[in-house]
Write an enzyme that holds these catalytic residues in place. Structure first.
Site, PDB file in Angstrom:
ATOM      1  N   GLY A 149       0.823  -1.193   0.000  1.00 53.81           N
ATOM      2  CA  GLY A 149       0.000   0.000   0.000  1.00 53.81           C
ATOM      3  C   GLY A 149       0.862   1.249   0.000  1.00 53.81           C
ATOM      4  O   GLY A 149       2.031   1.223   0.395  1.00 53.81           O
ATOM      5  N   CYS A 150       0.284   2.360  -0.417  1.00 54.55           N
ATOM      6  CA  CYS A 150       1.052   3.610  -0.535  1.00 54.55           C
ATOM      7  C   CYS A 150       1.415   4.184   0.835  1.00 54.55           C
ATOM      8  O   CYS A 150       2.586   4.487   1.108  1.00 54.55           O
ATOM      9  CB  CYS A 150       0.289   4.630  -1.373  1.00 54.55           C
ATOM     10  SG  CYS A 150      -1.427   4.913  -0.846  1.00 54.55           S
TER      11      CYS A 150
END
Length: 340
Positions: A149-150
């Site tokens: 995930g970012c």
């Protein structure tokens, strides 16, 4: 030279578009198939008129047959990845999944964070977590990769790069991060991400309940005792970029020289990690449209503060996916990413 064929399932979204743009300039990959149930039948240049050098392709439905020998990138919602990943793996294809479906190895934590039942949890022993700085050698032989995930990348990487110093950290670790709308959930038409609700505004959301929090806990402390992480994300009135401030406490004073040695060593060997002299130098504008993660730090007493920044659509998603694809297929890791 024969190019490696790739298909992007869900290419009509923000991450799919970003990866399409990167692949258009990559010498070793050929994009041969793109899907989107929303824009099925439209030419890719019609959907992305602002991009140049796109392949001569039309979007097809997610269930359309994929050309033989093509590797798969899933840029799809979690439930779609849950359905599609096993199918493509059974066909013998290499798969990289950009959703959160196959990131967590704790089923209870996954179902609490993502709010649906995981029917393919037995596949988790096949998955390699796609953070090259931590799992580079495994990625080189991987058949199935789960892209991070970012927000998670912005916190996991700075913490993990501390190496053996992580053993001394006293929990909980505090992560305070801010993201533009393309990383905070603006992939849908929800009114709360509309321009009128973001402009001249700033707010926190999913406080202590964000799905990236258990991801940070699992991978930030790989190889040592897991620590509790308290994560608060915020929505910035900008389109792209994440800036994270990470607070870590130690039982006794730790020197700036010790921290700098760890980060400097990482910056020297990792192509996409950049260390700055002060945390005030870390800015979103310096990483936008790049695959870099920038970081800086300061120590006061027993407290270490790390500030990191990345582009949520590049190092936080499509760029990191391409970095992983390069490793999976034996190409130079930085190919297609050093000059965006």
């Amino acid at each position: 030279m024969k190019q490696t064929k790739l298909a992007i399932i869900g290419a009509g979204g923000l991450t799919g578009k970003e990866l399409t743009k990167l692949l258009a300039h990559h010498p070793n990959f050929e994009l041969v198939h793109v899907t989107s149930n929303q824009v099925d039948g439209k030419h890719i240049r019609e959907v992305f008129p602002d991009l140049s050098h796109l392949p001569d392709l039309k979007f097809q439905k997610h269930d359309a047959p994929v050309p033989k020998e093509a590797g798969i990138v899933l840029a799809t919602p979690n439930e779609v990845s849950l359905e599609k990943a096993p199918q493509f793996l059974k066909e013998g294809r290499k798969v990289i999944d950009l959703s959160g479906t196959f990131r967590l190895h704790n089923k209870e934590k996954f179902e609490k964070a993502y709010q649906f039942s995981h029917s393919e949890f037995g596949m988790m022993d096949q998955v390699v977590y796609g953070l090259p700085e931590l799992f580079r050698e495994k990625l080189k032989n991987a058949q199935f990769v789960s892209n991070p995930g970012c927000y998670a990348t912005s916190a996991i990487l700075p913490v993990a790069l501390l190496g053996n110093l992580r053993k001394e950290i006293q929990g909980p670790v505090i992560v305070d991060a801010k993201s533009g709308v393309s990383g905070a959930g603006g992939r849908t038409e929800e009114i709360k991400f509309a321009y009128t609700n973001v402009y001249e505004n700033f707010r926190a959301y999913k406080i202590l309940t964000h799905q990236h929090e258990p991801e940070m806990e699992e991978y930030g402390f790989v190889g040592t005792e897991e620590k509790e992480i308290h994560f608060t994300p915020h929505l910035l009135p900008i389109y792209r970029g994440i800036l994270a401030t990470i607070y870590l406490s130690f039982p006794k004073g730790i020197s700036a020289e010790q921290i700098k040695e760890k980060f400097q060593s990482a910056a020297e060997k990792e192509p996409f990690v950049r260390l700055y002299q002060t945390p005030e130098e870390i800015e979103i504008r310096k990483v936008q449209n790049t695959n870099f993660l920038d970081l800086g730090f300061r120590i006061k007493g027993n407290t270490l503060v790390i500030v990191s920044a990345l582009d949520n659509l590049v190092k936080g998603a499509a760029g990191q996916a391409l970095q992983n694809l390069n490793l999976m297929y034996g190409y130079p890791e930085t190919e297609g990413l050093v000059t965006l």
